[in-house]
Design a protein around this motif. Sequence first.
Motif, PDB file in Angstrom:
ATOM      1  N   ASP B 381       0.822  -1.215   0.000  1.00 15.80           N
ATOM      2  CA  ASP B 381       0.000   0.000   0.000  1.00 15.80           C
ATOM      3  C   ASP B 381       0.858   1.269   0.000  1.00 15.80           C
ATOM      4  O   ASP B 381       0.335   2.370   0.113  1.00 15.80           O
ATOM      5  N   LEU B 382       2.159   1.108  -0.101  1.00 21.55           N
ATOM      6  CA  LEU B 382       3.120   2.212  -0.173  1.00 21.55           C
ATOM      7  C   LEU B 382       3.070   3.120   1.056  1.00 21.55           C
ATOM      8  O   LEU B 382       3.547   4.251   1.026  1.00 21.55           O
ATOM      9  N   SER B 383       2.511   2.615   2.155  1.00 22.27           N
ATOM     10  CA  SER B 383       2.441   3.417   3.384  1.00 22.27           C
ATOM     11  C   SER B 383       3.783   3.406   4.113  1.00 22.27           C
ATOM     12  O   SER B 383       4.553   2.458   4.010  1.00 22.27           O
ATOM     13  N   LYS B 384       4.034   4.521   4.824  1.00 21.84           N
ATOM     14  CA  LYS B 384       5.270   4.626   5.613  1.00 21.84           C
ATOM     15  C   LYS B 384       4.930   4.900   7.063  1.00 21.84           C
ATOM     16  O   LYS B 384       4.016   5.672   7.355  1.00 21.84           O
ATOM     17  N   THR B 385       5.681   4.292   7.967  1.00 23.54           N
ATOM     18  CA  THR B 385       5.520   4.597   9.387  1.00 23.54           C
ATOM     19  C   THR B 385       6.882   4.629  10.049  1.00 23.54           C
ATOM     20  O   THR B 385       7.825   4.006   9.563  1.00 23.54           O
ATOM     21  N   THR B 386       6.951   5.343  11.163  1.00 22.37           N
ATOM     22  CA  THR B 386       8.164   5.298  11.968  1.00 22.37           C
ATOM     23  C   THR B 386       7.882   4.391  13.150  1.00 22.37           C
ATOM     24  O   THR B 386       6.847   4.513  13.809  1.00 22.37           O
ATOM     25  N   LEU B 387       8.801   3.439  13.357  1.00 24.45           N
ATOM     26  CA  LEU B 387       8.591   2.450  14.415  1.00 24.45           C
ATOM     27  C   LEU B 387       9.753   2.471  15.388  1.00 24.45           C
ATOM     28  O   LEU B 387      10.900   2.692  14.987  1.00 24.45           O
ATOM     29  N   SER B 388       9.432   2.215  16.639  1.00 24.87           N
ATOM     30  CA  SER B 388      10.498   2.071  17.629  1.00 24.87           C
ATOM     31  C   SER B 388      11.270   0.773  17.363  1.00 24.87           C
ATOM     32  O   SER B 388      10.720  -0.205  16.855  1.00 24.87           O
ATOM     33  N   GLN B 389      12.557   0.774  17.703  1.00 29.67           N
ATOM     34  CA  GLN B 389      13.378  -0.414  17.472  1.00 29.67           C
ATOM     35  C   GLN B 389      13.049  -1.548  18.441  1.00 29.67           C
ATOM     36  O   GLN B 389      13.465  -2.684  18.245  1.00 29.67           O
ATOM     37  N   LYS B 390      12.273  -1.218  19.464  1.00 30.72           N
ATOM     38  CA  LYS B 390      11.942  -2.238  20.466  1.00 30.72           C
ATOM     39  C   LYS B 390      11.100  -3.352  19.831  1.00 30.72           C
ATOM     40  O   LYS B 390      10.112  -3.087  19.158  1.00 30.72           O
ATOM     41  N   ASP B 391      11.513  -4.609  20.020  1.00 33.21           N
ATOM     42  CA  ASP B 391      10.803  -5.776  19.486  1.00 33.21           C
ATOM     43  C   ASP B 391      10.557  -5.666  17.982  1.00 33.21           C
ATOM     44  O   ASP B 391       9.556  -6.176  17.465  1.00 33.21           O
ATOM     45  N   LEU B 392      11.465  -5.021  17.278  1.00 35.48           N
ATOM     46  CA  LEU B 392      11.221  -4.748  15.864  1.00 35.48           C
ATOM     47  C   LEU B 392      11.071  -6.015  15.023  1.00 35.48           C
ATOM     48  O   LEU B 392      10.198  -6.094  14.155  1.00 35.48           O
ATOM     49  N   SER B 393      11.915  -7.017  15.292  1.00 35.21           N
ATOM     50  CA  SER B 393      11.834  -8.213  14.449  1.00 35.21           C
ATOM     51  C   SER B 393      10.468  -8.901  14.598  1.00 35.21           C
ATOM     52  O   SER B 393       9.916  -9.404  13.623  1.00 35.21           O
TER      53      SER B 393
END
Lengths: 491, 491
Positions: B381-393
Motif C-alpha cells: 500500500d506504499l504506506s510509511k511509518t516510523t517504528l520504535s526499534q523495540k521488538d522490531l523483528s
Amino acid sequence: MSSKGLIKRSEDFSKWYNDLVSKADLAEHSDVRGCMIIKPYGYAIWEKIKDQLDLMFKETGHQNAYFPLFIPKSYLSKEADHVEGFAKECAVVTHYRLKNAEDGSGVVVDPDAKLEEELIVRPTSETIIWNTYKKWIQSYRDLPILVNQWANVVRWEMRTRLFLRTSEFLWQEGHTAHATKEEAIEETEKMLGVYADFAQQHMAIPVIKGLKTENERFAGAEETYCIEALMQDGKALQAGTSHFLGQNFAKAFDVTFADKNGKQNHVWATSWGVSTRLMGALIMTHSDDQGLVLPPKLAPIQVVIVPIYKNPEQLDQITSYAKQLISELVGIGISVKFDDDDNKKPGWKFAEYEMKGVPLRIAIGPRDIENKTVELARRDDLSKTTLSQKDLSQKISKLLEQIQEDLFRKSSDFLKDNITFASTVEEMNDILNSKSGFVEAFWNGDSETEQKIKDITKATIRCIPLEEKSTGKCIISGDLNSKKVLFARAY
Amino acid sequence: MSSKGLIKRSEDFSKWYNDLVSKADLAEHSDVRGCMIIKPYGYAIWEKIKDQLDLMFKETGHQNAYFPLFIPKSYLSKEADHVEGFAKECAVVTHYRLKNAEDGSGVVVDPDAKLEEELIVRPTSETIIWNTYKKWIQSYRDLPILVNQWANVVRWEMRTRLFLRTSEFLWQEGHTAHATKEEAIEETEKMLGVYADFAQQHMAIPVIKGLKTENERFAGAEETYCIEALMQDGKALQAGTSHFLGQNFAKAFDVTFADKNGKQNHVWATSWGVSTRLMGALIMTHSDDQGLVLPPKLAPIQVVIVPIYKNPEQLDQITSYAKQLISELVGIGISVKFDDDDNKKPGWKFAEYEMKGVPLRIAIGPRDIENKTVELARRDDLSKTTLSQKDLSQKISKLLEQIQEDLFRKSSDFLKDNITFASTVEEMNDILNSKSGFVEAFWNGDSETEQKIKDITKATIRCIPLEEKSTGKCIISGDLNSKKVLFARAY
C-alpha cells in the motif's frame, strides 16, 4: 528371495551394476534410444544430491536461472573448438508441426513446417548463455555474473549405460563471467573445491583434484579441472569438471565490458558441471553383493523399523513403542520408515531394505518389548547388535554419523591401496591387467606420448594432480623433468 | 529514475506487463523463437513456488520421478483425442548428427543421420509415462502409483508472451494410476484442492474451482477440473488443471492389473499440472504502476534495509544496528538484504526495490539511531511509518503476515466485485465491454450454444463452478433448467 539376488561383483561387475540399478528401483531404460527413466527411489537420491549442491552453490554466491532448451545451429559454430566437440552427437529439431497422414495411419511430419534454421537440443549451454550475457554486460559494475542452471541436456550416445552414459541426462551447469583472468581462475578452482567437498563429505567418495591434459579438455576451455574417483572394479570415473574458458566465448559472442577507466575488454569465463553420472559413482563406490549401500547423508530413508510379531496384540505393543521412537527420530531430523505391511514377511523386508541401501535397520520383536531392547543392523558392514531402548534416538544419530565416516574411511583406504607407481609402460600394463586402479607415472607433457601410452595400455591420463609436484623420467620418451600424472582405465 | 518507470496499467495493461517483467528483471525473450530466459530474480520466485508445491505434493503422498524428454512419434497417435490436441504444435527431432559443411561455412545436418522414427519434444508426458506404467503395473498391489515430474515441455506457439505463453515452459505434471474410478476422481479433486490452497494461501490469489466444458477439456481427458483467477484488467487466467483421464490412456497403452480376484481390469488415471504461467498470474494479480508486488511468502527478499548516511561514521553506526536486526530476522526465518552499496543513492534504491516488489523496506538514518527508530515502508500500500526499534523483528514478522492477508483480501474483494450476472447475451457483451471480469450466465450445456456466445462476445466458458447449483434460462436457447456458468475473456 533368490530371484532378488544379484550376481557377485567378482563374477561380473558390469552385470552386477545393471542388476543393482534395476533391483534397487533406481532407473530403467526407456523405449527412447539412450534415454533413461529415473524411478522414484533413484530420483529421491538425486534430489538429496541436488539440494545439497544447490545449497553449496548459493552459499558461494551463485543464483539459479533458466536458459532455452534449444540452441540455433549457427551458435554452435561460433567457437571453433566447441563445435568440434559437440556438433557430432546432438538431437536436431528440423520441423515444428505434425499432420494427419493421408492414409489415416497416424501422424507424419508436415513438410510445410520446416524451420529456417535448425535448432539443436542443448548438449551444454555456453553458446546460448554467452549470447545472452552480451546483453547483460556493459560495464565492470555488471560483473561478476555468478549463475547456475539445473537442466536436462542431450548428447547422442550409441552405447549407453544407466546413469553413466545416457543420451539425455540431468545436470547443473554453472556459467560465470568476470572482469579479470585471476578472478575467473579463482572461481574455477573454488567450484572444483565445492565439488570435492561435496563428493567427500556427502557422498563419502574420496576424489583426486587435478587438471586434464589438452587432449581431454572441454571443447572451448583453456584449462579443465576435474575430480577423479576410483570405482570398486579399479576403473576411474570423472565425477565433476570445472573449466576456465579464458576469453574464448566472450570473443566468439563479442562480449566486452568497460573497465573503471572506460576501456573495453573481453570478459573472462568459467563453466562447471556435475550430472546424474554422480549416481553411478555413488553406486559403484559403496555397494556390495547384497545391493545398494548409501551414505546416511544421501539416503532417502535413513532408518527402517520392521516389527516381528505373531499376533495383533504383539504388533500393537511394538507399534506403540515404534511410534514414540519415530517421533523422537523425526524430531532430530532423521528420516524413518515403519514397515508394518502385513503381506510381506520380515525376511523379505530385510532383503528389500538391504537391496535399497537403507543405512540402519531396526527389528523389534515381543522379546525386545519385554527386555526394552531392539535389534539393530548396519547396512554398510552388515553387523547386528542388540541395543537397550534407553537414549536410542541419540545412539542412532551417532551411529549414522559413524557410518558416514566409516564409508569414507573405507573408500579412502581403497583409493590409497590402488594407486601404484610404474616406471615403465610394461609395468603400467601389468598393473592395469592385475590389480588395476590408478597408476602414477612420469609423462613428458606431449600429446603423442599420451596417445602411445593409451594405445598400449588402454589407459588415459585421468589428471595431473594439483598437489603433485614431483618430476622424473618419462616412461615413453625418457625425458627427464617429466611430470608425475595419474593414468587409469576409465568409465 | 524516469527511465525506470512503467507505463500505467490504465493506459496500456499489456505494455505495462511487458515493461514490468523486463524492469523487475524477471525474464526476457531469447533469440530462439518463443523460448524465454528466466533471469535470476524471476527464477528465485519460481523456486519458492516450486518448493512449496513440492512440499504439498509430498505431504499428499506423491514422489518425484523423471521420464524422457523425447516421445516417439507413434506414441502420440495411440490416444485419438490426445494426438489431435498436441500433434499440431510440437518440435520434431529428425536427425542426430551435424557435420562440417563442405564449403567450410559452418555445420550442416548430416543427411546420413536421419532417425528411423521421429522424436517429439514432449508437449506433455501422458504417452511416454503410460507406456512405462505398463511395465510397472501387474497387480492391484502395484496401485496406486502417485508420481510427479518437474520438467520442461515444448508446445510450438506463434504468438508468445513471457510466462503466459512460451514455446518452452517449466512445469510439473502429476501422473497417477488407480484401481478404481472413484479413487481416481478423488485424486483429481484432491490435487485441484492442493492447487487452490496453494494459489490462495501462498500466492494470495483467489480462485474459482470448476469443471471445463467438453470444448475446453484436455485432449484425452474425461473431465478437466480447473482453477480460474481474475487479472486486474478483467481478463481471466487458467491457473492450474487437474484431469480425470478415465481408462483412456490405459486402453491406448494396454495397461491392466489383476484385482484381488485375479480378474484383469484397465487402470484408471489422472494427470495434473501447473507451470511458469503462475508467474504471470502472480504479476498481474498484485502489481501496480510502481512495479512488482509480491506476497511475502513468495518473496526472495522479504525485507530490505537501506542505510541513509552522510559520512562513514554514520554508516558505521547504522551498520552496527542493522547487523543485529538482520541476525534477529534471519533467526526467525525472514530473508533480508542490507543494501549498503555506496555507488547508488537511497532514492534509486527505493525505486529499485519497489520495482522488484520487496514487501518491506526499512530505512535507517542518523536521527533513527539517535531516537532508536526506523522508517518502515510497505510495498503493497506504499504506506510509511516510523517504528520504535523495540521488538522490531517481532513487529516485522507480524507485518509480513498482515501483508500476506491484506493482499489476499484485496484480490478477493476485486474478484467479488467483478463477477456480474447477465440474463441476455447483449447484457453479457455490455459487461465485457465496460467493466469486464467474470460474467455469470445460464447455459444449456450445448457446444453449439457455447460457440455462438463466443462468436458474439469473444468470451469463453471459463468453468462450471463446482459450488454452483442454481439453474435457469439459457441466454441463447432459452432452455429452462440450464446451468449457471462463468464466462470471461481470457489469457
